[in-house]
Write an enzyme that holds these catalytic residues in place. Structure first.
Site, PDB file in Angstrom:
ATOM      1  N   LEU A  85      62.932  16.974  53.525  1.00  0.00           N
ATOM      2  CA  LEU A  85      63.635  17.218  55.605  1.00  0.00           C
ATOM      3  C   LEU A  85      63.845  15.896  55.127  1.00  0.00           C
ATOM      4  O   LEU A  85      63.010  14.296  55.202  1.00  0.00           O
ATOM      5  CB  LEU A  85      62.296  17.619  56.330  1.00  0.00           C
ATOM      6  N   GLY A 130      60.694  19.355  51.180  1.00  0.00           N
ATOM      7  CA  GLY A 130      61.616  20.118  51.330  1.00  0.00           C
ATOM      8  C   GLY A 130      62.333  20.603  50.119  1.00  0.00           C
ATOM      9  O   GLY A 130      62.927  22.023  49.978  1.00  0.00           O
ATOM     10  N   ASN A 154      54.127  18.543  49.306  1.00  0.00           N
ATOM     11  CA  ASN A 154      53.472  17.228  49.260  1.00  0.00           C
ATOM     12  C   ASN A 154      52.278  16.476  51.492  1.00  0.00           C
ATOM     13  O   ASN A 154      52.715  15.640  51.485  1.00  0.00           O
ATOM     14  CB  ASN A 154      53.706  16.040  48.545  1.00  0.00           C
ATOM     15  N   GLU A 155      53.227  17.757  52.352  1.00  0.00           N
ATOM     16  CA  GLU A 155      53.379  17.491  53.494  1.00  0.00           C
ATOM     17  C   GLU A 155      51.756  16.988  54.400  1.00  0.00           C
ATOM     18  O   GLU A 155      51.716  16.324  55.086  1.00  0.00           O
ATOM     19  CB  GLU A 155      53.803  18.483  54.529  1.00  0.00           C
TER      20      GLU A 155
HETATM   21  C1  LIG Z   1      51.377  24.223  61.506  1.00  0.00           C
HETATM   22  C2  LIG Z   1      52.254  23.791  61.715  1.00  0.00           C
HETATM   23  C3  LIG Z   1      53.278  23.979  62.474  1.00  0.00           C
HETATM   24  C4  LIG Z   1      54.675  23.541  62.206  1.00  0.00           C
HETATM   25  C5  LIG Z   1      55.538  22.536  61.292  1.00  0.00           C
HETATM   26  C6  LIG Z   1      54.337  20.981  61.191  1.00  0.00           C
HETATM   27  C7  LIG Z   1      55.088  20.590  60.797  1.00  0.00           C
HETATM   28  C8  LIG Z   1      56.668  20.827  59.979  1.00  0.00           C
HETATM   29  C9  LIG Z   1      57.086  19.555  58.605  1.00  0.00           C
HETATM   30  C10 LIG Z   1      56.527  20.486  58.122  1.00  0.00           C
HETATM   31  C11 LIG Z   1      57.419  20.322  56.559  1.00  0.00           C
HETATM   32  C12 LIG Z   1      58.244  18.503  56.053  1.00  0.00           C
HETATM   33  C13 LIG Z   1      58.226  18.921  54.905  1.00  0.00           C
HETATM   34  C14 LIG Z   1      59.645  17.903  54.542  1.00  0.00           C
HETATM   35  O1  LIG Z   1      60.452  17.650  53.961  1.00  0.00           O
HETATM   36  S1  LIG Z   1      58.863  16.213  54.896  1.00  0.00           S
HETATM   37  C15 LIG Z   1      59.581  14.788  53.794  1.00  0.00           C
HETATM   38  C16 LIG Z   1      58.384  14.739  52.811  1.00  0.00           C
HETATM   39  N1  LIG Z   1      59.276  14.131  52.542  1.00  0.00           N
HETATM   40  C17 LIG Z   1      58.436  12.608  51.373  1.00  0.00           C
HETATM   41  O2  LIG Z   1      56.979  12.495  51.614  1.00  0.00           O
HETATM   42  C18 LIG Z   1      59.215  12.066  50.157  1.00  0.00           C
HETATM   43  C19 LIG Z   1      59.300  10.631  50.939  1.00  0.00           C
HETATM   44  N2  LIG Z   1      60.582  10.166  49.717  1.00  0.00           N
HETATM   45  C20 LIG Z   1      59.927   9.122  48.705  1.00  0.00           C
HETATM   46  O3  LIG Z   1      58.485   9.298  48.201  1.00  0.00           O
HETATM   47  C21 LIG Z   1      61.302   8.819  47.343  1.00  0.00           C
HETATM   48  O4  LIG Z   1      61.742   8.648  48.979  1.00  0.00           O
HETATM   49  C22 LIG Z   1      61.581   9.573  46.594  1.00  0.00           C
HETATM   50  C23 LIG Z   1      62.254  10.782  47.158  1.00  0.00           C
HETATM   51  C24 LIG Z   1      60.560   9.412  45.421  1.00  0.00           C
HETATM   52  C25 LIG Z   1      62.494   8.310  46.085  1.00  0.00           C
HETATM   53  O5  LIG Z   1      62.045   7.223  46.205  1.00  0.00           O
HETATM   54  P1  LIG Z   1      62.917   5.938  45.500  1.00  0.00           P
HETATM   55  O6  LIG Z   1      64.230   6.146  45.288  1.00  0.00           O
HETATM   56  O7  LIG Z   1      62.357   4.875  45.297  1.00  0.00           O
HETATM   57  O8  LIG Z   1      63.889   5.784  47.032  1.00  0.00           O
HETATM   58  P2  LIG Z   1      63.384   5.207  48.299  1.00  0.00           P
HETATM   59  O9  LIG Z   1      61.432   5.398  48.432  1.00  0.00           O
HETATM   60  O10 LIG Z   1      62.929   3.339  48.036  1.00  0.00           O
HETATM   61  O11 LIG Z   1      63.964   5.720  49.813  1.00  0.00           O
HETATM   62  C26 LIG Z   1      65.866   5.020  49.938  1.00  0.00           C
HETATM   63  C27 LIG Z   1      65.245   5.411  51.004  1.00  0.00           C
HETATM   64  O12 LIG Z   1      65.014   6.383  51.784  1.00  0.00           O
HETATM   65  C28 LIG Z   1      64.499   6.401  52.808  1.00  0.00           C
HETATM   66  N3  LIG Z   1      63.527   8.125  52.529  1.00  0.00           N
HETATM   67  C29 LIG Z   1      63.105   8.311  51.264  1.00  0.00           C
HETATM   68  N4  LIG Z   1      62.271   9.339  51.658  1.00  0.00           N
HETATM   69  C30 LIG Z   1      63.308   9.911  52.662  1.00  0.00           C
HETATM   70  C31 LIG Z   1      62.750  11.240  53.438  1.00  0.00           C
HETATM   71  N5  LIG Z   1      62.371  11.944  53.647  1.00  0.00           N
HETATM   72  N6  LIG Z   1      63.200  10.913  55.103  1.00  0.00           N
HETATM   73  C32 LIG Z   1      64.558   9.976  55.391  1.00  0.00           C
HETATM   74  N7  LIG Z   1      64.107   9.098  54.778  1.00  0.00           N
HETATM   75  C33 LIG Z   1      64.375   8.749  53.715  1.00  0.00           C
HETATM   76  C34 LIG Z   1      63.181   5.714  52.807  1.00  0.00           C
HETATM   77  O13 LIG Z   1      63.111   5.403  53.785  1.00  0.00           O
HETATM   78  C35 LIG Z   1      64.482   4.539  51.718  1.00  0.00           C
HETATM   79  O14 LIG Z   1      65.263   3.819  53.603  1.00  0.00           O
HETATM   80  P3  LIG Z   1      66.210   2.000  53.533  1.00  0.00           P
HETATM   81  O15 LIG Z   1      66.455   2.820  54.931  1.00  0.00           O
HETATM   82  O16 LIG Z   1      64.780   2.269  52.660  1.00  0.00           O
HETATM   83  O17 LIG Z   1      66.753   2.534  52.427  1.00  0.00           O
END
Ligand SMILES: CC/C=C\C/C=C\CCCC/C=C/C(=O)SCCNC(=O)CCNC(=O)[C@H](O)C(C)(C)COP(=O)(O)OP(=O)(O)OC[C@H]1O[C@@H](n2cnc3c(N)ncnc32)[C@H](O)[C@@H]1OP(=O)(O)O
Length: 279
Positions: A85, A130, A154-155
């Site tokens: 997400l 997500g 991994n939330e």
């Molecule tokens: C009781 C419950 C009640 C209600 C529900 C409660 C909550 C609801 C939510 C629960 C469900 C949530 C689901 C989700 O998906 S939350 C998102 C979790 N995602 C992650 O943890 C992944 C994060 N990202 C990474 O680990 C890395 O980016 C990745 C994917 C391994 C890639 O690595 P890499 O190629 O090195 O790229 P960067 O990390 O440098 O990222 C590039 C760029 O993208 C931005 N970014 C990365 N991930 C996200 C994201 N998920 N959303 C938005 N932006 C993201 C990052 O900040 C960088 O940005 P920049 O501006 O610096 O270029």
């Protein structure tokens, strides 16, 4: 979002006339009845409201076109299937936005989980949260054998919680005890671990993910559609109905949870950490 047709790929004739939207490429092969859907929302296919909306539109178009019986989901972004997400959709916004966003997340899961299509996830990159949920809605998961391509819900590492229908989807895949541990610890599995726990069905060399998906697709499409679809529905409808029966309550629950100051702070800090990581 508008569905745009692009020129047929070279030497392929009409059956490979690509279509799609800005963030979702669709490469249909009418001859085989299989379409490849590629997420194209660089840099990491974060599931923004736009991507979710375009995905739903493209999926619906394929489901309504009887030419297609199977869809392979994969990424057009290198090294990442989907970062999950879009965190910017869940922090610093207002309750109305959170409600709209969560409704789209629910909608995508509902449509994928009970889709009549054969869905195969060709996981060619990192697949957290997500992104992992999308792969779990598929009938079969193939993961590239690259130690950088971690997969899992991994939330909790972000200080948030996967909602019950994320949990149900994982339990239906790897069982209750494995899910209990994976969800609480926010486990991100290496390919070999993901295979061992049953989170993915196959781990193959990176350059064989798509070809493997195509051959697995042929096996699933050899089954008469109606029988397979009724069986899939029998397996999944109870899980889907749990959300359908309480969709609005689930949205309200999400909005109040995500709006908490403590949760907003965790998400902001997590986003900052992601950005520092590059520095
Ligand atoms: C009781 C419950 C009640 C209600 C529900 C409660 C909550 C609801 C939510 C629960 C469900 C949530 C689901 C989700 O998906 S939350 C998102 C979790 N995602 C992650 O943890 C992944 C994060 N990202 C990474 O680990 C890395 O980016 C990745 C994917 C391994 C890639 O690595 P890499 O190629 O090195 O790229 P960067 O990390 O440098 O990222 C590039 C760029 O993208 C931005 N970014 C990365 N991930 C996200 C994201 N998920 N959303 C938005 N932006 C993201 C990052 O900040 C960088 O940005 P920049 O501006 O610096 O270029």
């Amino acid at each position: 979002a508008t569905i745009r047709r692009t020129e047929p790929t070279a030497g392929s004739g009409d059956s490979a006339r690509r279509f799609g939207t800005q963030r979702v490429l669709v490469e249909p092969d009418a001859a085989s009845g299989v379409a490849v859907m590629k997420f194209k929302n660089p840099p990491v296919n974060s599931l923004s409201l736009e991507l979710l909306t375009e995905f739903i539109i493209s999926l619906e178009k394929l489901e309504n076109d009887k030419t297609f019986r199977g869809v392979i989901l994969t990424s057009d972004c290198p090294r990442v299937f989907s970062a999950g997400l879009d965190l910017t959709e869940m922090c610093g916004k207002n309750p109305a936005h959170y409600a709209e966003y969560w409704k789209a997340v629910q909608e995508l899961w509902l449509r994928l989980y009970l889709s009549n299509l054969v869905l195969i996830a060709a996981i060619n990159g990192a697949c957290p949260a997500g992104g992992c949920l999308i792969s779990l809605t598929c009938d079969y998961r193939i993961l590239a054998d690259n130690p950088k391509y971690l997969i899992g819900l991994n939330e909790t590492l972000l200080g948030i919680v996967a909602p019950f229908w994320f949990k149900d989807t994982l339990v239906n895949t790897i069982g209750h005890r494995a899910s209990e541990q994976a969800l609480q610890l926010g486990l991100l599995f290496l390919p070999a671990e993901a295979l061992q726990v049953g989170l993915v069905d196959q781990v193959v060399p990176e350059d064989q993910v798509l070809s493997t998906a195509l051959s697995v697709m042929a096996r699933w499409m050899a089954i008469p559609d109606h029988a397979r679809q009724l069986t899939k529905n029998m397996m999944r409808k109870t899980t889907v109905d749990r959300l359908v029966k309480q969709r609005d309550a689930d949205i309200q629950n999400f909005v109040s949870f995500i709006s908490r100051d403590s949760i907003q702070k965790s998400l902001q800090m997590y986003l900052e950490k992601l950005k520092q990581k590059k520095g």
